[in-house]
Design an enzyme around this catalytic site. Structure first.
Site, mmCIF file in Angstrom:
data_model
loop_
_atom_site.group_PDB
_atom_site.id
_atom_site.type_symbol
_atom_site.label_atom_id
_atom_site.label_comp_id
_atom_site.label_asym_id
_atom_site.label_seq_id
_atom_site.Cartn_x
_atom_site.Cartn_y
_atom_site.Cartn_z
ATOM 1 N N ASP A 228 24.870 -5.785 55.612
ATOM 2 C CA ASP A 228 23.901 -5.289 54.634
ATOM 3 C C ASP A 228 22.985 -4.303 55.332
ATOM 4 O OD1 ASP A 228 22.483 -5.598 51.909
ATOM 5 O OD2 ASP A 228 20.862 -5.943 53.346
ATOM 6 N N GLU A 320 28.630 -2.144 51.538
ATOM 7 C CA GLU A 320 28.365 -1.720 50.168
ATOM 8 C C GLU A 320 28.684 -0.235 49.997
ATOM 9 O OE1 GLU A 320 24.719 -3.982 48.272
ATOM 10 O OE2 GLU A 320 24.187 -3.295 50.271
ATOM 11 N N CYS A 373 22.821 -15.375 44.295
ATOM 12 C CA CYS A 373 22.585 -16.500 45.194
ATOM 13 C C CYS A 373 23.870 -16.793 45.955
ATOM 14 C CB CYS A 373 22.128 -17.726 44.414
ATOM 15 S SG CYS A 373 21.861 -19.203 45.451
ATOM 16 N N CYS A 376 24.960 -20.840 45.032
ATOM 17 C CA CYS A 376 25.524 -21.261 43.755
ATOM 18 C C CYS A 376 26.141 -20.112 42.964
ATOM 19 C CB CYS A 376 24.453 -21.946 42.901
ATOM 20 S SG CYS A 376 23.095 -20.852 42.390
ATOM 21 N N CYS A 392 16.307 -18.819 44.694
ATOM 22 C CA CYS A 392 17.131 -19.049 43.519
ATOM 23 C C CYS A 392 16.389 -19.940 42.526
ATOM 24 C CB CYS A 392 18.466 -19.673 43.923
ATOM 25 S SG CYS A 392 19.598 -19.954 42.539
ATOM 26 N N ASP A 402 17.997 -9.990 52.931
ATOM 27 C CA ASP A 402 19.093 -9.234 53.520
ATOM 28 C C ASP A 402 20.213 -10.137 54.001
ATOM 29 O OD1 ASP A 402 17.599 -6.947 53.051
ATOM 30 O OD2 ASP A 402 16.653 -7.003 55.029
#
Length: 472
Positions: A228, A320, A373, A376, A392, A402
């Site tokens: 990231d 990304e 998240c 989950c 979350c 990050d």
């Protein structure tokens, strides 16, 4: 999108690689280098002016209603056509052309042909990306460079501190050329072209070499890492490692501003009066250029070390697909983003992953790596930039923003791999098929969806049919 792929150990790859060395020319050799670079610029401007005049003439004839067969014939702008026209007109337009190598003029005409082709393809929709404008003429204050493809060029035998250039002779280098010399001695490399350039007050020579590289294997052949990128930290890995942002430009910003104010107080070039700049202004500009070159070299060196370590240590690297050009439109963050060098880091990961046999996986631009998240799978509706801790609302999971994004990137490859391995399984959303899936994120497209509160599981039954990723 996956770039590169797994490779067997000791596999040979034939790649195009550049070897760049600093030069230490004498005063006479520096004058020869400047003459060749000026010859390339002159040939480029001559070819561009010839094509532009022809296009303007034909456009004027078309606007006046002249028939097509009566208009001025179109001029060919390929490299072959421009060089043929140059050979016919060089004695008239450049009677001094014998002072330089013919390669200087040929490379300038080839660059003009490439620029014109890019402009034509962009107008016709054959070139991707933003629209390319008509090529501009090169100024003397622009970058100086010259390319050689034939002639007496290469390294000096039994000498690791000199290179040979056509018409210029043997020039001393600022560092040893033994790496390239060893490839040439073994017969595993072939020099394709040589380019000399002036950057930051120093001369450089770059050899474009076709090299046969042997994969050395990976230190962790089955590891996956998510990367990231950021401004506060240059990169955060899914393993928990934080790569600090050195901020090379920020560290010398005060010196740059001082030099710029000094140049503003001195007499610079004026286009209206066509007055030449003062010597003190030119000397100050050289200092400013050297400082910028120092910053660029330090940034490039740090990115090379980071990307080499990543492709040597991990089988798959996930990053990304950032819209760096769009992000630079933010005037508050443009300077920090440009100083980090995200685009250069992505470019280096691209070709190094091919060399090392690693796989570079580029996540979709709309994949919510920061809002999702990692525990989950629930996606937050809003996450402000100043919120550096991810919390979350569903499961209460708390983690650095990050690091959470890096873990989601790493898990993206595992989810796609498991989804692709479930052959023959009907991938329908869990729960009521008439409603939106509980997972608020499509894996392949990354489009946001309304979530009902439950997280998306990593099993095959929770992946909808329209978001099944395709691994390329």
């Amino acid at each position: 999108m996956t770039i590169g792929g797994a490779a067997d150990s000791n596999r040979e790859n034939r790649v195009i690689q550049a070897y760049r060395y600093a030069l230490e020319p004498t005063a006479a050799q520096e004058q020869e280098l400047r003459s060749h670079c000026g010859a390339q610029r002159f040939a480029y401007n001559w070819g561009l002016a010839r094509i532009r005049t022809n296009l303007e003439t034909r456009a004027a004839e078309a606007s006046s209603g002249l028939a097509v067969d009566q208009r001025t014939p179109a001029v060919e702008w390929s490299a072959y056509g421009l060089r043929k026209a140059w050979n016919q007109a060089k004695d008239e337009v450049a009677p001094w052309w014998t002072e330089n190598s013919k390669e200087a003029y040929g490379s300038g005409l080839a660059n003009a042909a490439t620029a014109l082709k890019n402009w034509s393809d962009s107008r016709g929709g054959k070139r991707a990306g933003r629209r390319v404008g008509f090529p501009r003429f090169k100024s003397r204050r622009a970058a100086w460079s010259c390319r050689f493809t034939t002639g007496s060029l290469g390294l000096v035998e039994a000498d690791r501190r000199h290179v040979k250039l056509p018409r210029i002779g043997v020039v001393r280098t600022g560092e040893s050329t033994r790496k390239l010399a060893r490839h040439l001695d073994r017969g595993s490399a072939r020099i394709r072209s040589v380019t000399v350039s002036l950057r930051g007050g120093r001369w450089f020579v770059a050899f474009s070499v076709e090299v046969v590289r042997a994969d050395r294997g990976l230190a962790q052949p089955f590891a996956v890492v998510g990367v990231d990128l950021g401004v506060k930290s240059l990169a955060v890995l899914s393993t928990g490692r934080v790569v600090p942002n050195p901020r090379h430009l920020v560290s010398v910003q005060a010196r740059i501003r001082r030099l710029q104010r000094r140049s503003a107080r001195r007499r610079g070039p004026r286009s209206r009066s066509r007055s030449a700049p003062s010597n003190r202004w030119q000397k100050n500009q050289v200092k400013l250029a050297r400082l910028h070159a120092k910053v660029a070299n330090a940034r490039r060196d740090g990115l090379h070390k980071l990307t080499t370590e990543l492709v040597n240590s991990y089988r798959t690297v996930v990053v990304e697909d950032l819209n760096v050009t769009g992000l630079l439109a933010n005037r508050h963050l443009a300077g920090r983003i440009a100083d980090a060098g995200w685009g250069e880091l992505r470019r280096q990961l691209d070709y190094k992953s091919r060399w090392r046999g690693a796989a570079l996986h580029v996540a979709d631009r709309w994949f919510p790596s920061s809002k999702r998240c990692s525990a989950c799978g629930v996606v937050k509706a809003k996450l402000r930039l100043r919120d550096r801790i991810f919390s979350c609302d569903e499961c209460g999971f708390v983690l650095d923003r990050d690091l959470n994004a890096a873990r989601n990137l790493a898990a993206l490859v595992e989810v796609e791999t498991s989804a692709a391995s479930c052959v023959g399984t009907v991938k329908m959303p869990a729960g009521n098929p008439r409603k939106t899936s509980s997972g608020a994120m499509g894996i392949a497209t990354g489009r946001s969806r309304a979530h009902s509160g439950s997280g998306q599981r990593h099993g095959c039954e929770s992946v909808t049919q329209d978001v099944v990723p395709t691994i390329s």
